[in-house]
Enzyme design. Sequence first.
Site, PDB file in Angstrom:
ATOM      1  N   ASP A  17     -96.259 -50.934 -47.079  1.00 43.05           N
ATOM      2  CA  ASP A  17     -95.244 -51.334 -46.102  1.00 43.05           C
ATOM      3  C   ASP A  17     -95.861 -52.135 -44.954  1.00 43.05           C
ATOM      4  O   ASP A  17     -97.020 -51.927 -44.600  1.00 43.05           O
ATOM      5  CB  ASP A  17     -94.550 -50.068 -45.561  1.00 43.05           C
ATOM      6  N   ASN A  65     -84.274 -52.063 -52.137  1.00 44.02           N
ATOM      7  CA  ASN A  65     -84.663 -53.375 -51.600  1.00 44.02           C
ATOM      8  C   ASN A  65     -83.698 -54.506 -51.997  1.00 44.02           C
ATOM      9  O   ASN A  65     -83.752 -55.600 -51.426  1.00 44.02           O
ATOM     10  CB  ASN A  65     -86.100 -53.742 -51.988  1.00 44.02           C
TER      11      ASN A  65
HETATM   12  C1  IPE Z   1     -90.452 -49.016 -49.095  1.00 45.23           C
HETATM   13  O1  IPE Z   1     -90.498 -49.807 -47.964  1.00 45.23           O
HETATM   14  C2  IPE Z   1     -90.429 -49.883 -50.316  1.00 45.23           C
HETATM   15  C3  IPE Z   1     -91.657 -50.606 -50.600  1.00 45.23           C
HETATM   16  C4  IPE Z   1     -92.758 -50.570 -49.911  1.00 45.23           C
HETATM   17  C5  IPE Z   1     -91.610 -51.428 -51.783  1.00 45.23           C
HETATM   18  P1  IPE Z   1     -89.196 -50.230 -47.163  1.00 45.23           P
HETATM   19  O2  IPE Z   1     -89.668 -51.096 -46.069  1.00 45.23           O
HETATM   20  O3  IPE Z   1     -88.186 -50.799 -48.104  1.00 45.23           O
HETATM   21  O4  IPE Z   1     -88.660 -48.828 -46.634  1.00 45.23           O
HETATM   22  P2  IPE Z   1     -87.716 -48.479 -45.412  1.00 45.23           P
HETATM   23  O5  IPE Z   1     -86.479 -49.308 -45.575  1.00 45.23           O
HETATM   24  O6  IPE Z   1     -88.453 -48.837 -44.175  1.00 45.23           O
HETATM   25  O7  IPE Z   1     -87.472 -47.008 -45.533  1.00 45.23           O
HETATM   26  C1  IPE Z   2     -93.115 -54.062 -47.712  1.00 44.40           C
HETATM   27  O1  IPE Z   2     -93.038 -54.783 -46.519  1.00 44.40           O
HETATM   28  C2  IPE Z   2     -92.789 -54.911 -48.901  1.00 44.40           C
HETATM   29  C3  IPE Z   2     -91.506 -54.609 -49.550  1.00 44.40           C
HETATM   30  C4  IPE Z   2     -90.690 -53.660 -49.206  1.00 44.40           C
HETATM   31  C5  IPE Z   2     -91.132 -55.458 -50.660  1.00 44.40           C
HETATM   32  P1  IPE Z   2     -91.703 -54.933 -45.700  1.00 44.40           P
HETATM   33  O2  IPE Z   2     -91.023 -56.196 -46.126  1.00 44.40           O
HETATM   34  O3  IPE Z   2     -90.867 -53.721 -45.813  1.00 44.40           O
HETATM   35  O4  IPE Z   2     -92.264 -55.114 -44.234  1.00 44.40           O
HETATM   36  P2  IPE Z   2     -91.649 -54.550 -42.880  1.00 44.40           P
HETATM   37  O5  IPE Z   2     -91.385 -53.097 -43.072  1.00 44.40           O
HETATM   38  O6  IPE Z   2     -90.383 -55.321 -42.649  1.00 44.40           O
HETATM   39  O7  IPE Z   2     -92.697 -54.829 -41.869  1.00 44.40           O
HETATM   40 MG    MG Z   3     -90.727 -52.022 -44.694  1.00 44.10          MG
END
Ligand code: IPE
Ligand code: IPE
Ligand code: MG
Length: 228
Positions: A17, A65
């Site tokens: 993340d 997602n």
């Molecule tokens: C979890 O991260 C999913 C992945 C890392 C692929 P998210 O960024 O989607 O999770 P939330 O929305 O902060 O819980």
């Molecule tokens: C994790 O990074 C990757 C995926 C969930 C695909 P994020 O896109 O969730 O990054 P933040 O949480 O917005 O920083």
């Molecule tokens: Mg995230």
Amino acid sequence: MADQPQNHARHVAIIMDGNGRWAKKRHLPRALGHREGGEAVRRTVKACEKLGVECLTLYAFSSENWKRDEEEIGDLMLLMRRFIEANLDDMVKQGVKLKIIGDYKAFAPDIVEKLEYALAKTAGGVRTLAVALNYGSQQEIARAAAKAAEHGAITPETIAANLDTADLPPLDLLIRTSGEVRLSNFLLWQAAYAEMIFMDVLWPDFGEEHLQAALDEFAKRERRYGGR
Ligand code: IPE
Ligand code: IPE
Ligand code: MG
């Protein structure tokens, strides 16, 4: 591995993340954060070989997602195609066996084809890289329970035997980067007795030193499984 001490993690999972925040900090488009996230995946897979982690499970795209806007989803899909193309040969050379958990068949047909080609190409690998794609743990458990019910009783054992992770070693260590402290529908069942480490580093900055630090912390933990 036979020569590893008891407190060595065989199976590590990571909630990758922080790509968006990494990009935002640099006034860059989110897609560049995801691209750098891909580099962190390369580094981490290599680091697992060096540090003796047998199985690495990475949360790459959750079933939730799909709520993101079309442009970001498109960028992620493009990166996935490029990632497979750019890294498949190295994976084979490094002895990595790819596995996918989640409902990856919901992706575009060309991605499904690429993934299945990569699965076949890496089938002889000795270390597992399990990638969670269109993965949601609650859905996985529901699917596993439904399959278990087809063949008899629903018990913890029959559910576990039908999870996408059934053939992987027990989960030892679950890491989440970016400072968020939640599981976001990842490996809920498998994490029952996993040790958890939440790190402030944003995923694109993650590397061998972070994995090493997490493994060191894991080695100090006392796992009791309800005993004493
Ligand atoms: C979890 O991260 C999913 C992945 C890392 C692929 P998210 O960024 O989607 O999770 P939330 O929305 O902060 O819980
Ligand atoms: C994790 O990074 C990757 C995926 C969930 C695909 P994020 O896109 O969730 O990054 P933040 O949480 O917005 O920083
Ligand atoms: Mg995230």
